[in-house]
Design a protein around this motif. Sequence first.
Motif, PDB file in Angstrom:
ATOM      1  N   ILE A 113       0.839  -1.205   0.000  1.00  0.00           N
ATOM      2  CA  ILE A 113       0.000   0.000   0.000  1.00  0.00           C
ATOM      3  C   ILE A 113       0.870   1.250   0.000  1.00  0.00           C
ATOM      4  CG2 ILE A 113      -1.610   1.364   1.387  1.00  0.00           C
ATOM      5  CD1 ILE A 113      -2.861  -1.295   2.310  1.00  0.00           C
ATOM      6  N   GLU A 114       1.882   1.268   0.880  1.00  0.00           N
ATOM      7  CA  GLU A 114       2.756   2.437   0.967  1.00  0.00           C
ATOM      8  C   GLU A 114       3.611   2.594  -0.285  1.00  0.00           C
ATOM      9  OE1 GLU A 114       2.318   4.580   3.189  1.00  0.00           O
ATOM     10  OE2 GLU A 114       0.973   3.357   4.420  1.00  0.00           O
ATOM     11  N   ALA A 115       4.064   1.464  -0.839  1.00  0.00           N
ATOM     12  CA  ALA A 115       4.855   1.527  -2.066  1.00  0.00           C
ATOM     13  C   ALA A 115       4.008   2.051  -3.223  1.00  0.00           C
ATOM     14  CB  ALA A 115       5.405   0.148  -2.404  1.00  0.00           C
ATOM     15  N   GLY A 116       2.728   1.645  -3.247  1.00  0.00           N
ATOM     16  CA  GLY A 116       1.815   2.139  -4.282  1.00  0.00           C
ATOM     17  C   GLY A 116       1.588   3.642  -4.187  1.00  0.00           C
ATOM     18  N   LYS A 117       1.664   4.177  -2.965  1.00  0.00           N
ATOM     19  CA  LYS A 117       1.534   5.621  -2.764  1.00  0.00           C
ATOM     20  C   LYS A 117       2.822   6.358  -3.112  1.00  0.00           C
ATOM     21  CE  LYS A 117      -1.736   5.197   1.116  1.00  0.00           C
ATOM     22  NZ  LYS A 117      -1.903   5.430   2.575  1.00  0.00           N
ATOM     23  N   GLY A 118       3.890   5.593  -3.311  1.00  0.00           N
ATOM     24  CA  GLY A 118       5.181   6.212  -3.600  1.00  0.00           C
ATOM     25  C   GLY A 118       5.950   6.601  -2.356  1.00  0.00           C
ATOM     26  N   ASP A 119       5.491   6.140  -1.193  1.00  0.00           N
ATOM     27  CA  ASP A 119       6.149   6.485   0.075  1.00  0.00           C
ATOM     28  C   ASP A 119       7.113   5.344   0.441  1.00  0.00           C
ATOM     29  OD1 ASP A 119       6.915   7.237   2.616  1.00  0.00           O
ATOM     30  OD2 ASP A 119       4.914   7.924   3.198  1.00  0.00           O
ATOM     31  N   LYS A 120       8.325   5.442  -0.042  1.00  0.00           N
ATOM     32  CA  LYS A 120       9.314   4.395   0.177  1.00  0.00           C
ATOM     33  C   LYS A 120       9.695   4.271   1.652  1.00  0.00           C
ATOM     34  CE  LYS A 120      13.765   2.724  -1.530  1.00  0.00           C
ATOM     35  NZ  LYS A 120      14.915   2.994  -2.425  1.00  0.00           N
ATOM     36  N   LYS A 121       9.715   5.405   2.353  1.00  0.00           N
ATOM     37  CA  LYS A 121      10.098   5.395   3.762  1.00  0.00           C
ATOM     38  C   LYS A 121       9.102   4.576   4.582  1.00  0.00           C
ATOM     39  CE  LYS A 121      11.059   8.438   7.693  1.00  0.00           C
ATOM     40  NZ  LYS A 121      11.128   9.855   8.161  1.00  0.00           N
ATOM     41  N   GLU A 122       7.806   4.800   4.365  1.00  0.00           N
ATOM     42  CA  GLU A 122       6.782   4.065   5.103  1.00  0.00           C
ATOM     43  C   GLU A 122       6.739   2.594   4.683  1.00  0.00           C
ATOM     44  OE1 GLU A 122       4.708   4.799   7.691  1.00  0.00           O
ATOM     45  OE2 GLU A 122       6.034   6.528   7.855  1.00  0.00           O
TER      46      GLU A 122
END
Length: 215
Positions: A81-90
């Motif tokens: 889910i976080e990777a899909g949002k582009g949030d690599k840190k999360e």
Amino acid sequence: MESVYSLKNNPIVRKIFMTMLFPTILMNLTTAIGSMADAVIIGQYLDDLSLSVVTFATPIYMVINTLAALFAVGGCIAMSIEAGKGDKKEANRAFSLSMEFLVLTGVLLFMAGLFFSNIITKWLGAGEDIFEQVRVYSQIILLGGPIFVLNIAIAFFVRNDGRPNLAMAGMFTSIFVDIILNVVFVGVMKMGVDGAAYSTVIGQLVSMIVISSHF
């Protein structure tokens, strides 16, 4: 928003689905194949009583697999889910948090094998004639709990990260190593059911090393 129907018929989605499908099915079959191989080899070299030891320890495998899948699947979903949002840190945080819980689970399994093997064997319902064999076999599997848990979990994450073939290769490697060492430990070195337990743990360790090459 795209409908579910359009997503299902998207050629890119279909290609990714088929790429993941067969390695995932085969990877999930490895546990059954490995258990069957253990049973065949023990049945060939030892007596029926020894074969029943593995049967009594089956619930331990089920608990380990369930706990590993519990944290690994949840971690994979959160990471995706976080990777899909582009949030690599999360996404990395979700992975790290999941691995922390998995390590803690492995430590608890290890401690259970170290201090509570007698109680666990009673819970499994082993009779006096095979109590000690079941206790030792179960203890070895529980002491190898951290390896089992991490191997299963890492396979989930690597598969989720686009390398299902590597996860499948690692699991099949564990079966191959398990079978070879079963023959050596049980058939050649006459280690009995203890040898079967050691071969299973070593097979999982080799699998974990193979799959971890992804990182």
